[in-house]
Design a protein around this motif. Structure first.
Motif, short mmCIF file in Angstrom:
data_model
loop_
_atom_site.label_atom_id
_atom_site.label_comp_id
_atom_site.label_asym_id
_atom_site.label_seq_id
_atom_site.Cartn_x
_atom_site.Cartn_y
_atom_site.Cartn_z
N ARG A 65 -6.70 6.64 -7.45
CA ARG A 65 -7.65 6.14 -7.17
C ARG A 65 -8.34 7.80 -7.01
N GLY A 66 -7.75 9.03 -7.41
CA GLY A 66 -7.50 10.17 -7.38
C GLY A 66 -9.63 10.59 -8.35
N LYS A 67 -9.20 10.17 -9.12
CA LYS A 67 -10.48 10.36 -10.55
C LYS A 67 -11.19 9.15 -10.04
N ILE A 80 6.45 8.53 -7.12
CA ILE A 80 5.93 9.06 -6.75
C ILE A 80 5.64 9.68 -7.29
N ASN A 81 3.93 9.45 -7.92
CA ASN A 81 3.62 10.66 -8.72
C ASN A 81 2.41 10.86 -7.72
N PRO A 82 2.07 12.50 -7.91
CA PRO A 82 3.43 13.17 -7.73
C PRO A 82 4.17 13.56 -6.68
N ILE A 100 -5.13 8.68 6.78
CA ILE A 100 -5.58 10.07 6.32
C ILE A 100 -4.38 11.12 6.68
N GLU A 101 -3.35 12.01 5.66
CA GLU A 101 -2.19 12.73 6.33
C GLU A 101 -1.93 14.25 6.17
N GLU A 102 -1.47 15.11 6.56
CA GLU A 102 -1.35 16.53 6.01
C GLU A 102 -1.33 16.78 5.04
N GLY A 103 -2.68 17.92 4.33
CA GLY A 103 -2.64 18.31 3.30
C GLY A 103 -0.96 19.46 2.93
N SER A 104 -0.43 19.58 1.79
CA SER A 104 0.84 20.00 1.18
C SER A 104 -0.01 21.26 0.64
N ASN A 105 0.89 22.36 0.46
CA ASN A 105 0.98 23.55 0.21
C ASN A 105 1.56 23.19 -1.11
N GLY A 126 3.40 15.72 -13.50
CA GLY A 126 3.33 15.05 -12.38
C GLY A 126 1.40 15.33 -11.98
N GLY A 127 1.46 13.82 -11.41
CA GLY A 127 -0.07 14.01 -10.96
C GLY A 127 -0.65 13.18 -11.91
N MET A 128 0.21 12.82 -13.82
CA MET A 128 -0.89 13.00 -15.06
C MET A 128 -0.55 11.63 -15.45
N GLY A 150 -11.13 8.21 -4.85
CA GLY A 150 -10.96 7.53 -3.37
C GLY A 150 -9.13 8.29 -3.13
N VAL A 151 -9.75 9.41 -3.17
CA VAL A 151 -8.87 11.27 -2.48
C VAL A 151 -9.19 12.09 -2.35
N LYS A 152 -9.59 12.47 -0.77
CA LYS A 152 -10.25 14.02 -1.11
C LYS A 152 -9.62 14.81 0.23
N ARG A 171 4.33 22.52 -7.31
CA ARG A 171 4.35 21.74 -9.15
C ARG A 171 4.64 20.75 -8.29
N GLU A 172 4.01 20.28 -9.42
CA GLU A 172 3.71 18.53 -8.92
C GLU A 172 4.55 17.65 -10.42
N PHE A 173 5.75 16.75 -9.87
CA PHE A 173 6.58 16.41 -10.75
C PHE A 173 5.83 14.70 -10.36
N HIS A 177 -4.49 -1.11 -4.08
CA HIS A 177 -2.96 -1.70 -4.50
C HIS A 177 -3.38 -1.61 -6.41
N ALA A 178 -3.78 -0.10 -6.35
CA ALA A 178 -4.52 -0.04 -7.77
C ALA A 178 -3.85 2.18 -7.82
N GLY A 179 -3.61 1.70 -8.55
CA GLY A 179 -3.44 3.68 -8.75
C GLY A 179 -4.68 4.11 -9.29
N HIS A 190 0.95 -1.10 0.18
CA HIS A 190 0.22 0.02 -0.21
C HIS A 190 0.92 0.99 0.33
N GLU A 191 0.50 2.44 -0.36
CA GLU A 191 0.82 3.49 -0.32
C GLU A 191 1.44 3.96 1.03
N PHE A 192 0.57 3.98 1.82
CA PHE A 192 1.83 3.86 3.33
C PHE A 192 2.23 3.05 3.72
N VAL A 251 -7.81 12.59 2.82
CA VAL A 251 -7.84 11.23 2.99
C VAL A 251 -8.15 10.24 1.42
N LYS A 252 -6.55 9.57 1.92
CA LYS A 252 -7.02 8.42 0.92
C LYS A 252 -7.15 7.18 1.08
N ALA A 253 -8.32 6.24 0.69
CA ALA A 253 -8.03 4.92 -0.46
C ALA A 253 -6.60 4.18 -0.29
P1 GDP Z 1 -3.69 8.56 -7.47
O1 GDP Z 1 -5.25 8.76 -7.73
O2 GDP Z 1 -4.10 6.49 -6.60
O3 GDP Z 1 -2.76 8.94 -8.41
O4 GDP Z 1 -4.03 9.02 -5.86
P2 GDP Z 1 -2.80 10.00 -5.53
O5 GDP Z 1 -2.05 10.33 -3.61
O6 GDP Z 1 -1.23 10.65 -6.03
O7 GDP Z 1 -3.33 11.68 -5.47
C1 GDP Z 1 -4.40 12.48 -6.99
C2 GDP Z 1 -3.86 13.64 -6.72
O8 GDP Z 1 -4.32 14.13 -5.53
C3 GDP Z 1 -2.67 13.85 -6.41
O9 GDP Z 1 -2.22 14.00 -7.18
C4 GDP Z 1 -2.99 15.97 -6.39
O10 GDP Z 1 -3.02 16.52 -6.82
C5 GDP Z 1 -3.65 14.99 -4.80
N1 GDP Z 1 -3.72 15.44 -3.47
C6 GDP Z 1 -2.99 14.44 -2.81
N2 GDP Z 1 -2.36 14.90 -1.51
C7 GDP Z 1 -2.86 16.24 -1.92
C8 GDP Z 1 -2.10 17.93 -1.18
O11 GDP Z 1 -1.85 17.53 -0.05
N3 GDP Z 1 -3.13 18.43 -1.18
C9 GDP Z 1 -2.99 18.61 -2.32
N4 GDP Z 1 -3.72 20.29 -2.70
N5 GDP Z 1 -3.63 18.02 -3.59
C10 GDP Z 1 -3.49 16.76 -3.17
#
Ligand code: GDP
Ligand code: MN
Length: 389
Positions: free
Chosen positions: A54-56, A197-199, A98-103, A129-131, A59-61, A106-108, A50-52, A4-6, A45-47
């Motif tokens: 999740r955001g779309k 690592i994406n992003p 559940i993790e602290e948000g990041s400011n 990043g993120g794509m 599974g990631v809020k 740029r995403e790589f 074992h699959a990428g 898992h991611e964590f 909050v992240k599901a």
């Molecule tokens: P994936 O969709 O399974 O690859 O899950 P990710 O962990 O990559 O999360 C999806 C997206 O959520 C990321 O590409 C980020 O754009 C966004 N995200 C994740 N964590 C944070 C954060 O701490 N702050 C902000 N602003 N966006 C986040």
């Protein structure tokens, strides 16, 4: 073996790679307390599956209050999360991170894998990043920078060049170099076959952080890492693949309708090709290998049949060390215990083939026999078409 991611983030932290602070959650009652314990107002909050992607898939809020975090956790925990990597059935979410948000500034993208053509581990980095990196590779291949490295990890000169190519914020360049080098070191030390690592993000607070992490290990090297074995999550693995490996068999799930029992990876590939040539697709492959007994063959056959998408079975065996009569005995034993309600084509060749064929004939089972691979594939594809009508 995937984790898992964590879990990956916890491992990366040991290599001095910065990851957000977070807590694993399996009980919704803990969410509010965890929100309060984490620093800052924003949490993510992240599901954990074992699959990428999740955001779309929802599974990631990113949440700005305790109430939002509770609401997101309630929605995600227990959901059947569908992403482009889970298949249409999706995967049940059994835990959250559940993790602290990041400011984010740029995403790589950063990925480490083995490039078989170059015969070397490689680091890939991109500003996209993120794509989905497959999409970037298809549409903008020039945006992916690749660098080989050796047993000491990525060298400083190459790392510096990559940082310039990425146009990283000047104040963060040396941290970015460090993180790339540490990723390659972690990859080597943990015997990964993939680390992604994406992003990978730079933040307005001037940090370089691994915001997501995907890690899988070379299964042939697992004996060197007994501690990693504990990270296995059997809920995430295909139950049939798991059961097969428990019997020393290798089983691979695919998307088609023909169940295949073969011996040897080469014959598996050839069988797949010929099935496709006849217009069908394999549902799975079970490789009985060389040393299987009648009991294991029976188990193997039952496993192939237990897949509900199997509309017909093709047994394709070239008996060498594995003898054809053992295969026949195993198939007969299996069919004696479970109902065979799909067509079965058997092609046997090699050691003890005559004995094996005779056993099948005398068994009285509705087995369609074939004398070569092409005929076998033709017969099974025709048989499933006829059944379907
Ligand atoms: P994936 O969709 O399974 O690859 O899950 P990710 O962990 O990559 O999360 C999806 C997206 O959520 C990321 O590409 C980020 O754009 C966004 N995200 C994740 N964590 C944070 C954060 O701490 N702050 C902000 N602003 N966006 C986040
Ligand atoms: Mn991601």
């Amino acid at each position: 073996m995937k984790i898992h991611e964590f879990q990956a983030k916890q491992l990366l932290a040991k290599f001095n790679i910065t990851v957000p602070h977070g807590v694993e959650v399996t009980d919704l009652a803990d969410v509010r307390r965890i929100y309060d314990e984490l620093e800052g107002d924003i949490v993510v909050v992240k599901a954990q599956i074992h699959a990428g992607g999740r955001g779309k898939g929802g599974g990631v809020k990113v949440c700005k209050s305790a109430d939002e975090a509770v609401e997101a956790a309630e929605a995600i925990l227990g959901m059947q999360l569908i992403t482009h990597q889970t298949g249409p059935a999706g995967q049940k979410v059994r835990r959250l991170w559940i993790e602290e948000g990041s400011n984010i500034e740029r995403e790589f993208y950063a990925g480490v894998t083995v490039d078989r053509k170059k015969r070397s581990p490689v680091l890939m980095v991109s500003t996209e990043g993120g794509m989905d990196i497959e999409e970037v590779a298809a549409n903008n291949p020039e945006k992916i920078h690749r660098a080989k490295f050796d047993k000491d990890g990525l060298d400083g000169v190459t790392a510096n060049q990559l940082v310039l190519d990425m146009k990283v914020h000047p104040e963060l360049q040396s941290d970015f170099v460090d993180i790339m080098q540490r990723l390659t070191k972690a990859f080597l030390a943990l015997d990964c076959d993939m680390l992604e690592i994406n992003p990978l993000v730079t933040t307005h607070d001037l940090d370089v952080i691994a915001l997501d992490a995907k890690m899988s290990f070379d299964s042939n090297a697992m004996f060197r890492h007994p501690e990693l074995e504990e990270l296995r999550d059997i809920h995430e693995e295909d139950p049939r693949e798991l059961e097969a490996s428990g019997h020393g068999l290798s089983y691979i799930s695919l998307d088609g309708s023909i169940g295949c029992m073969v011996n040897g990876a080469g014959l598996a590939m050839a069988t797949m090709d010929v099935i496709k040539l006849h217009g069908a697709e394999p549902a799975n492959f079970l490789d009985v290998g060389g040393g299987a007994t009648k009991e294991t063959v029976a188990k193997a056959f039952a496993l192939v049949l237990s897949d509900p998408s199997v509309k017909g079975v093709l047994v394709n065996i070239f008996g060498g060390i594995m003898k054809c009569d053992v295969i026949a005995a195993g198939v007969i034993a299996a069919v004696g215990e479970i109902e065979l309600n799909v067509p079965l084509v058997v092609r046997l060749e090699g050691t003890n083939v005559e004995i094996g064929k005779k056993m099948l004939e005398e068994s009285g089972l509705p087995i369609i026999t074939a004398s070569d691979l092409d005929e076998a594939a033709m017969k099974i594809t025709t048989a499933i078409k006829t059944e379907a009508v």
